[in-house]
Every structure is written in C-alpha cells, then in structure tokens.
Scaffold this motif. Structure first.
Motif, mmCIF file in Angstrom:
data_model
loop_
_atom_site.group_PDB
_atom_site.id
_atom_site.type_symbol
_atom_site.label_atom_id
_atom_site.label_comp_id
_atom_site.label_asym_id
_atom_site.label_seq_id
_atom_site.Cartn_x
_atom_site.Cartn_y
_atom_site.Cartn_z
ATOM 1 N N ILE A 47 63.437 53.374 56.421
ATOM 2 C CA ILE A 47 63.517 51.923 56.557
ATOM 3 C C ILE A 47 62.255 51.385 55.892
ATOM 4 C CG2 ILE A 47 63.643 49.950 58.115
ATOM 5 C CD1 ILE A 47 64.747 51.864 60.274
ATOM 6 N N VAL A 48 62.425 50.449 54.975
ATOM 7 C CA VAL A 48 61.309 49.896 54.208
ATOM 8 C C VAL A 48 61.034 48.470 54.665
ATOM 9 C CG1 VAL A 48 60.478 49.297 51.904
ATOM 10 C CG2 VAL A 48 61.919 51.327 52.220
ATOM 11 N N ALA A 49 59.797 48.218 55.055
ATOM 12 C CA ALA A 49 59.382 46.866 55.438
ATOM 13 C C ALA A 49 58.395 46.352 54.401
ATOM 14 C CB ALA A 49 58.738 46.877 56.820
ATOM 15 N N MET A 50 58.761 45.282 53.731
ATOM 16 C CA MET A 50 57.860 44.672 52.770
ATOM 17 C C MET A 50 56.709 44.011 53.526
ATOM 18 S SD MET A 50 58.756 45.267 49.766
ATOM 19 C CE MET A 50 60.147 46.203 49.192
ATOM 20 N N LEU A 51 55.497 44.318 53.126
ATOM 21 C CA LEU A 51 54.314 43.686 53.716
ATOM 22 C C LEU A 51 53.818 42.550 52.830
ATOM 23 C CD1 LEU A 51 52.511 46.941 54.856
ATOM 24 C CD2 LEU A 51 53.902 45.408 56.243
ATOM 25 N N LEU A 52 54.048 42.694 51.515
ATOM 26 C CA LEU A 52 53.636 41.674 50.551
ATOM 27 C C LEU A 52 54.465 41.860 49.294
ATOM 28 C CD1 LEU A 52 51.560 39.495 49.578
ATOM 29 C CD2 LEU A 52 50.193 41.386 48.714
ATOM 30 N N GLU A 53 55.057 40.781 48.817
ATOM 31 C CA GLU A 53 55.812 40.831 47.558
ATOM 32 C C GLU A 53 55.230 39.807 46.596
ATOM 33 O OE1 GLU A 53 60.259 42.085 47.810
ATOM 34 O OE2 GLU A 53 59.956 40.518 49.304
ATOM 35 N N MET A 100 59.182 53.687 57.103
ATOM 36 C CA MET A 100 59.364 54.647 58.183
ATOM 37 C C MET A 100 60.313 55.711 57.653
ATOM 38 S SD MET A 100 61.147 54.398 61.957
ATOM 39 C CE MET A 100 62.700 55.226 61.579
ATOM 40 N N MET A 101 59.783 56.914 57.492
ATOM 41 C CA MET A 101 60.623 58.037 57.093
ATOM 42 C C MET A 101 61.182 58.640 58.374
ATOM 43 S SD MET A 101 60.117 57.757 53.877
ATOM 44 C CE MET A 101 60.827 59.210 53.152
ATOM 45 N N GLY A 102 62.470 58.921 58.369
ATOM 46 C CA GLY A 102 63.078 59.404 59.603
ATOM 47 C C GLY A 102 64.195 60.390 59.363
ATOM 48 N N SER A 129 61.507 58.202 63.853
ATOM 49 C CA SER A 129 60.518 58.378 62.789
ATOM 50 C C SER A 129 60.062 59.830 62.685
ATOM 51 C CB SER A 129 59.293 57.498 63.055
ATOM 52 O OG SER A 129 58.603 57.938 64.217
ATOM 53 N N THR A 130 59.706 60.246 61.480
ATOM 54 C CA THR A 130 59.003 61.516 61.279
ATOM 55 C C THR A 130 57.595 61.235 60.774
ATOM 56 O OG1 THR A 130 59.988 61.747 59.082
ATOM 57 C CG2 THR A 130 61.065 62.907 60.890
ATOM 58 N N ASN A 131 57.480 60.347 59.776
ATOM 59 C CA ASN A 131 56.183 59.881 59.305
ATOM 60 C C ASN A 131 56.368 58.533 58.622
ATOM 61 O OD1 ASN A 131 56.825 60.352 56.510
ATOM 62 N ND2 ASN A 131 56.257 62.485 56.745
ATOM 63 N N PHE A 132 55.269 58.016 58.102
ATOM 64 C CA PHE A 132 55.280 56.681 57.500
ATOM 65 C C PHE A 132 54.499 56.742 56.200
ATOM 66 C CE2 PHE A 132 55.510 56.430 62.010
ATOM 67 C CZ PHE A 132 56.434 55.446 62.274
ATOM 68 N N HIS A 133 54.812 55.851 55.270
ATOM 69 C CA HIS A 133 53.892 55.706 54.150
ATOM 70 C C HIS A 133 53.702 54.258 53.762
ATOM 71 C CE1 HIS A 133 57.515 56.511 51.406
ATOM 72 N NE2 HIS A 133 57.018 55.420 50.890
ATOM 73 N N PHE A 134 52.421 53.954 53.499
ATOM 74 C CA PHE A 134 52.038 52.682 52.908
ATOM 75 C C PHE A 134 52.078 52.896 51.408
ATOM 76 C CE2 PHE A 134 50.023 52.149 57.028
ATOM 77 C CZ PHE A 134 50.219 50.805 57.291
ATOM 78 N N LYS A 135 52.738 51.995 50.689
ATOM 79 C CA LYS A 135 52.876 52.191 49.248
ATOM 80 C C LYS A 135 52.657 50.885 48.511
ATOM 81 C CE LYS A 135 56.064 54.131 45.838
ATOM 82 N NZ LYS A 135 57.395 54.725 45.648
ATOM 83 N N ILE A 136 51.882 50.982 47.436
ATOM 84 C CA ILE A 136 51.801 49.890 46.478
ATOM 85 C C ILE A 136 52.712 50.281 45.328
ATOM 86 C CG2 ILE A 136 49.708 50.849 45.392
ATOM 87 C CD1 ILE A 136 49.017 47.875 44.653
ATOM 88 N N GLU A 137 53.518 49.330 44.907
ATOM 89 C CA GLU A 137 54.441 49.613 43.810
ATOM 90 C C GLU A 137 54.403 48.462 42.822
ATOM 91 O OE1 GLU A 137 58.933 51.312 43.176
ATOM 92 O OE2 GLU A 137 58.402 50.501 45.128
#
Length: 190
Positions: free
Chosen positions: A43-49, A68-70, A77-85
């Motif tokens: 599940i991907v939550a946008m923090l800033l677009e 949220m990787m699950g 959940s299994t883990n999470f990642h913060f990502k800049i794209e």
C-alpha cells in the motif's frame, strides 16, 4: 535532500506489525493526499507530490512516499520503505520496520537491511548488492532533487519521526491495540 539513516532498535523494544487498515488510517491522519492499493503486496501513501513534468521523454510526477510492504493482500505489514521518486531513473529508498516498547507504548522506526546488501537499509538505482552503487545512486537523486525545492526538503528525520509519534499517541490513548495474532489494528475510533 537528507539521508534518512539506519537507526538501530532501541533497548526493550520488539518488532511489531500493523494491519493495512491501520496503515491507511494512519496515513490519512498524517494528511497523505493519496493512497494507492493497486499493487499486490503493498500500500503506497503519498507524503508529497510535485507538479507533473517531462523528464527526457517521460512524463513524471516527482514524489516522496511511504510504502507498507505486506502479504499478498496487504492485510499485515512486513516492512516499510520511504522513497523519493523523480521518475524511474532517479529514485532511492530506505527500508524500515516498526518497533515498540510495550512498557511505555512508544513506537520507533528501525532500519531493516536491504536483502541484497545487508550493509545498508537503502536501495535504488540498480545498486543491488553493491554498496558503492547504492551510495552513488543517492548522490544522483540528491542532485536531481536540488532542482525541485519541494522534493529536496520534502522528507527528513523529523518528519519521519512525527509519523511514529502518531502511533505512540494512539497507543497511549488506547485507540490502537494488538489483535489476537499480535498485529496492531486501527480499531474503530481512529
């Protein structure tokens, strides 16, 4: 742009998991403008677009997001990642798991090793198991982010830590609790 780092687990904490329902409620309470459930396992939550733009021949929307990787249906959940794209060529991420101190009901981000390169919790740019390529990718993404002020300043440790402060607040208020499987759920009062 900041390096979000690889924090160790604080003493007296254990890793905990949350439901996808709690993740979505959590992100909405933190003002995520959009949540995407279109891919299996996440599940991907946008923090800033940022604004749409053209990069090379591709139309992109630069963003910071928390995933949220699950399991397959993203119920746990299994883990999470913060990502800049900034388009696919310029992306970088930091893996984390959630830890909790049961006595104080305090939540923490803890670095989760990259499965290909356990020397770091970072990934991106095809770095795979090569720590130098991963670091080089971060430098390239930082250079690209400087051209987009919102992306460059869009995420830092303080903002990252404010997210877990919300879980701490909810836990201490009795709003969230572990279900019979030990997974934290959002309850009905969030």
């Amino acid at each position: 742009m900041y390096d979000l780092d690889n924090p160790a687990a604080p003493a007296s904490t254990t890793q905990v998991h949350i439901t996808g329902t709690l993740f979505k409620r959590w992100m909405k309470s933190c003002k995520s403008p959009r949540i995407d459930e279109g891919n299996a396992y996440q599940i991907v939550a946008m923090l800033l677009e940022g604004k749409k733009e053209t990069l090379g021949t591709a139309e992109i929307t630069p963003n910071w997001h928390l995933t949220m990787m699950g399991n397959r249906d993203s119920t746990v959940s299994t883990n999470f990642h913060f990502k800049i794209e900034i388009g696919k060529p310029y992306s970088h991420y930091w893996h984390y798991v959630l830890h909790r101190n049961a006595t104080t009901q305090t939540w923490y981000w803890v670095g989760h090793p990259n499965p290909n390169c356990t020397a770091t919790n970072q990934g991106g740019g095809g770095g795979g198991s090569d720590i130098q390529l991963i670091r080089s990718n971060l430098t390239l993404v930082q250079l690209e982010a400087r051209q987009r002020p919102a992306m460059e300043k869009g995420m830092n440790k303080s903002i990252r830590d404010k997210l877990v402060a919300k879980l701490t607040q909810w836990d201490q208020a009795g709003i969230i609790q572990a279900n019979t499987s030990g997974v934290f759920d959002g309850g009905t009062t969030v």
